[in-house]
Design a protein around this motif. Structure first.
Motif, PDB file in Angstrom:
ATOM      1  N   UNK A 165       0.832  -1.212   0.000  1.00 29.97           N
ATOM      2  CA  UNK A 165       0.000   0.000   0.000  1.00 29.97           C
ATOM      3  C   UNK A 165       0.863   1.258   0.000  1.00 29.97           C
ATOM      4  N   UNK A 166       0.359   2.293  -0.635  1.00 27.01           N
ATOM      5  CA  UNK A 166       1.103   3.536  -0.831  1.00 27.01           C
ATOM      6  C   UNK A 166       1.584   4.160   0.483  1.00 27.01           C
ATOM      7  N   UNK A 167       0.774   4.041   1.527  1.00 22.81           N
ATOM      8  CA  UNK A 167       1.097   4.686   2.807  1.00 22.81           C
ATOM      9  C   UNK A 167       1.339   3.667   3.910  1.00 22.81           C
ATOM     10  N   UNK A 205     -13.721  11.932  -1.000  1.00 22.28           N
ATOM     11  CA  UNK A 205     -12.678  10.975  -1.371  1.00 22.28           C
ATOM     12  C   UNK A 205     -11.740  11.526  -2.455  1.00 22.28           C
ATOM     13  N   UNK A 206     -12.211  12.491  -3.262  1.00 20.11           N
ATOM     14  CA  UNK A 206     -11.324  13.142  -4.226  1.00 20.11           C
ATOM     15  C   UNK A 206     -10.227  13.918  -3.494  1.00 20.11           C
ATOM     16  N   UNK A 207     -10.616  14.608  -2.443  1.00 21.12           N
ATOM     17  CA  UNK A 207      -9.646  15.359  -1.649  1.00 21.12           C
ATOM     18  C   UNK A 207      -8.724  14.384  -0.924  1.00 21.12           C
ATOM     19  N   UNK A 208      -9.298  13.260  -0.468  1.00 19.45           N
ATOM     20  CA  UNK A 208      -8.497  12.239   0.193  1.00 19.45           C
ATOM     21  C   UNK A 208      -7.455  11.636  -0.725  1.00 19.45           C
ATOM     22  N   UNK A 209      -7.812  11.405  -1.988  1.00 20.47           N
ATOM     23  CA  UNK A 209      -6.854  10.848  -2.947  1.00 20.47           C
ATOM     24  C   UNK A 209      -5.692  11.813  -3.174  1.00 20.47           C
ATOM     25  N   UNK A 243      -6.898   7.847   3.306  1.00 24.73           N
ATOM     26  CA  UNK A 243      -5.546   7.568   3.783  1.00 24.73           C
ATOM     27  C   UNK A 243      -5.462   6.170   4.386  1.00 24.73           C
ATOM     28  N   UNK A 244      -6.487   5.803   5.150  1.00 16.48           N
ATOM     29  CA  UNK A 244      -6.523   4.458   5.709  1.00 16.48           C
ATOM     30  C   UNK A 244      -6.594   3.397   4.636  1.00 16.48           C
ATOM     31  N   UNK A 245      -7.342   3.685   3.582  1.00 13.96           N
ATOM     32  CA  UNK A 245      -7.457   2.745   2.476  1.00 13.96           C
ATOM     33  C   UNK A 245      -6.141   2.526   1.755  1.00 13.96           C
ATOM     34  N   UNK A 246      -5.245   3.527   1.824  1.00  9.37           N
ATOM     35  CA  UNK A 246      -3.920   3.394   1.225  1.00  9.37           C
ATOM     36  C   UNK A 246      -2.900   2.836   2.213  1.00  9.37           C
ATOM     37  N   UNK A 247      -3.366   2.377   3.374  1.00 11.92           N
ATOM     38  CA  UNK A 247      -2.494   1.668   4.298  1.00 11.92           C
ATOM     39  C   UNK A 247      -2.052   2.426   5.523  1.00 11.92           C
TER      40      UNK A 247
END
Length: 260
Positions: free
Chosen positions: A3-5, A229-233, A27-31
């Motif tokens: 994951x990215x993070x 989620x756009x801002x989150x990405x 952010x959690x979804x990216x690890x």
């Protein structure tokens, strides 16, 4: 692929709801291990429970961004829980519309205290740790209203322009320590904050709220609203190694609404 993070600890202020909640979940979804902070302790607990239910490691802290003492206590709690702070997203904010000649001192002070002073207080609370670590990413949420002025929003625009200037200056201060500082400028995200503005637009123009929303969307070249989620990405990208050479920048996420 990892994951990215992966293994990063990310604080998101004002993440009990709205854009902040979307950023935290992204952010959690990216690890990342996510820290939810909000002035409303009930919202903190609810959001932590939600993230845990979808498999995201989350920790919650009640936090007033305008208070240096609250910021220091929050940072200490995060370090005690996770041992590090890799990412700070300064998201907590308020909005409103009022002509300058009708604006009270209290309305001006509240806007600046939360939206700008809050960014300074919270950034200061984590900056020393990030310097000592030799890495970190501070991302502050500005606005398209931090790019160009908006009628009846002198206090809001002043605070959001200030966030960009603050971010650029802090980026210069921390660059030698490999701490990157950037801003994100969201466009039209239909959160509760925007519902208040739509109601004001509706009343001023004597149209329905949905008509006000349709008129608002018509001003976006991509003809669609932005989502939390756009801002989150965007925050995940700026926090990640992919953005290792990006600092002192303000990234518009607005469907082309503000091209600057």
């Amino acid at each position: 692929m990892e994951p990215l993070l992966k293994d990063q600890v990310a604080i998101v202020t004002g993440s009990g709801g709205g854009i902040g909640a979307g950023i935290a979940e992204a952010l959690g979804g990216f690890g990342a291990k996510v820290v939810i902070t909000d002035i409303d302790e009930t919202k903190v607990k609810s959001r932590v429970d939600h993230l845990a239910s979808v498999g995201i490691t989350a920790f919650g802290v009640q936090h007033d961004v305008t208070s240096s003492e609250s910021g220091a206590a929050m940072a200490e709690a995060v370090v005690a829980e996770f041992g590090q702070i890799d990412v700070l997203v300064n998201n907590a904010g308020i909005s409103g519309r009022v002509p300058l000649i009708e604006m009270t001192d209290q309305e001006w002070d509240a806007m600046i205290n939360v939206n700008l002073t809050g960014v300074q207080r919270t950034s200061r609370a984590v900056a020393s740790l990030m310097k000592a670590q030799g890495h970190g990413s501070i991302i502050s949420i500005s606005s398209v209203a931090g790019r160009s002025g908006k009628k009846n929003m002198t206090h809001y625009c002043a605070s959001k322009f200030g966030v960009i200037g603050f971010s650029q200056s802090l980026a210069l201060e921390l660059a030698a320590d490999n701490v990157r500082v950037n801003a994100i400028c969201p466009g039209i995200v239909r959160t509760q904050m925007w519902e208040v503005e739509l109601a004001e637009i509706s009343e001023a123009k004597n149209i329905t709220i949905e008509e006000a929303w349709t008129q608002t969307l018509a001003g976006i070249p991509l003809l669609r609203p932005q989502l939390p989620e756009d801002i989150g990405a965007a925050a995940a990208f700026l926090a990640s190694p992919l953005a290792k050479n990006i600092t002192g920048q303000a990234l518009n996420v607005d469907g082309g609404f503000e091209m600057s």
